[in-house]
Design a protein around this motif. Structure first.
Motif, mmCIF file in Angstrom:
data_model
loop_
_atom_site.group_PDB
_atom_site.id
_atom_site.type_symbol
_atom_site.label_atom_id
_atom_site.label_comp_id
_atom_site.label_asym_id
_atom_site.label_seq_id
_atom_site.Cartn_x
_atom_site.Cartn_y
_atom_site.Cartn_z
ATOM 1 N N THR A 59 0.950 -1.172 -0.052
ATOM 2 C CA THR A 59 -0.465 -0.075 -0.058
ATOM 3 C C THR A 59 1.122 1.294 0.061
ATOM 4 O O THR A 59 0.390 1.659 -0.820
ATOM 5 C CB THR A 59 -0.578 -0.151 1.226
ATOM 6 O OG1 THR A 59 -2.001 -1.439 0.963
ATOM 7 C CG2 THR A 59 -1.664 1.063 1.912
ATOM 8 N N ARG A 67 0.668 8.769 0.719
ATOM 9 C CA ARG A 67 -0.088 7.180 0.902
ATOM 10 C C ARG A 67 -0.029 7.850 2.506
ATOM 11 O O ARG A 67 0.401 7.597 3.447
ATOM 12 C CB ARG A 67 0.903 5.860 0.411
ATOM 13 C CG ARG A 67 1.351 6.013 -1.100
ATOM 14 C CD ARG A 67 0.179 5.523 -0.789
ATOM 15 N NE ARG A 67 0.420 4.817 -2.714
ATOM 16 C CZ ARG A 67 0.464 5.617 -4.058
ATOM 17 N NH1 ARG A 67 0.247 6.985 -3.856
ATOM 18 N NH2 ARG A 67 1.049 5.652 -4.958
ATOM 19 N N VAL A 68 -1.520 6.754 2.493
ATOM 20 C CA VAL A 68 -1.986 7.090 4.285
ATOM 21 C C VAL A 68 -2.299 5.339 4.190
ATOM 22 O O VAL A 68 -3.602 4.587 3.251
ATOM 23 C CB VAL A 68 -3.334 7.653 4.440
ATOM 24 C CG1 VAL A 68 -4.279 7.464 5.705
ATOM 25 C CG2 VAL A 68 -3.000 8.920 4.383
ATOM 26 N N LYS A 160 -7.499 14.533 9.863
ATOM 27 C CA LYS A 160 -7.565 15.572 8.320
ATOM 28 C C LYS A 160 -6.097 16.591 8.145
ATOM 29 O O LYS A 160 -5.855 16.312 6.980
ATOM 30 C CB LYS A 160 -8.775 15.539 7.986
ATOM 31 C CG LYS A 160 -9.580 14.561 7.071
ATOM 32 C CD LYS A 160 -11.413 15.054 7.202
ATOM 33 C CE LYS A 160 -12.072 13.716 7.191
ATOM 34 N NZ LYS A 160 -13.262 14.233 5.824
ATOM 35 N N LEU A 163 -2.775 15.074 7.925
ATOM 36 C CA LEU A 163 -2.961 14.381 6.687
ATOM 37 C C LEU A 163 -1.807 14.424 5.644
ATOM 38 O O LEU A 163 -1.678 15.585 4.949
ATOM 39 C CB LEU A 163 -4.418 13.334 6.007
ATOM 40 C CG LEU A 163 -4.579 12.503 7.143
ATOM 41 C CD1 LEU A 163 -5.980 11.635 6.816
ATOM 42 C CD2 LEU A 163 -3.442 11.732 7.954
ATOM 43 N N TRP A 185 -9.208 5.942 2.690
ATOM 44 C CA TRP A 185 -8.064 5.089 3.441
ATOM 45 C C TRP A 185 -8.140 3.428 3.018
ATOM 46 O O TRP A 185 -8.754 2.691 3.633
ATOM 47 C CB TRP A 185 -7.109 5.370 3.748
ATOM 48 C CG TRP A 185 -7.229 7.125 4.304
ATOM 49 C CD1 TRP A 185 -7.212 7.899 3.320
ATOM 50 C CD2 TRP A 185 -8.590 7.491 4.676
ATOM 51 N NE1 TRP A 185 -7.167 9.270 3.811
ATOM 52 C CE2 TRP A 185 -7.735 9.172 5.049
ATOM 53 C CE3 TRP A 185 -8.938 7.412 6.860
ATOM 54 C CZ2 TRP A 185 -8.414 10.447 5.895
ATOM 55 C CZ3 TRP A 185 -9.526 8.748 7.711
ATOM 56 C CH2 TRP A 185 -9.227 10.116 7.072
#
Length: 209
Positions: A59, A67-68, A160, A163, A185
């Motif tokens: 991932t 990316r998360v 949020k 992120l 996600w």
């Protein structure tokens, strides 16, 4: 008279001055602090999670993009330790650093500000609010690939602002007990170890008896 000028003409002769001596030596820059607050595992065993490590890695594939990933599962199954072990095994991918941040309360800015001061050598004005110190630390991580572990997230809405921005070279792993059915996600479910792996872990920790 010539005798009066002689000392000055001697000073300005090209062969009377060492050019290197005339230029101050460049001051050595201070060495960078160690860019991580991830504790060493030491002799503590880690068993049965290699497949999940692989899922996280697939991932968080490109460290140069944002990316998360969310690790979810019941309490006590080892979500936090899984995230930390991923950071240990993949620290060479993250030149900007690997950091664990306690997200169990509204104190993310405080923890990031401490990382900025203690690990990244950031210098904040004394009157700069803690939230702004945390934000500056967060934004400073985009220069090199970095990994943030937001441990025990209690609100997806409040996380949020912390992120990665679009194109930011930053990966985030969140661990949580929250319902993840509607999150945007990628998710990795962390289940309890099987009986066999649990026994293996106990044996490595406490011995066969």
């Amino acid at each position: 008279p010539r005798s009066t000028l002689f000392p000055y003409t001697t000073l300005f002769r090209s062969d009377a001055i060492n050019p290197r001596a005339a230029v101050p030596a460049r001051r050595e820059s201070a060495p960078l602090r160690f860019r991580s607050n991830i504790r060493s595992r030491g002799n503590t065993p880690f068993v049965g999670r290699d497949e999940l490590i692989g899922q996280i890695l697939s991932t968080l594939d490109d460290p140069n993009t944002d990316r998360v990933v969310v690790l979810h599962g019941p309490p006590g199954v080892g979500k936090s330790e899984l995230a930390l072990e991923f950071a240990r095994r993949n620290r060479d991918r993250y030149r900007g650093g690997t950091f664990q941040v306690d997200a169990s309360a509204d104190a993310i800015a405080i923890h990031l500000a401490a990382i900025g001061k203690n690990n990244l050598d950031l210098d904040f004005p004394p009157d700069l609010p803690l939230n702004d110190q945390g934000l500056r630390t967060f934004l400073s991580l985009g220069g090199e690939p970095a990994l943030l572990i937001y441990d025990n997230v209690v609100s997806f809405e409040r996380i949020k602002p912390w992120l990665p921005l679009a194109g930011m070279r930053c990966h985030v792993i969140m661990t949580t007990l929250l319902d993840t059915a509607n999150v945007a996600w990628p998710r990795v479910e962390v289940k309890p170890l099987s009986r066999e792996l649990s026994l293996e872990l106990v044996e490595k920790l406490a011995g066969a008896e």
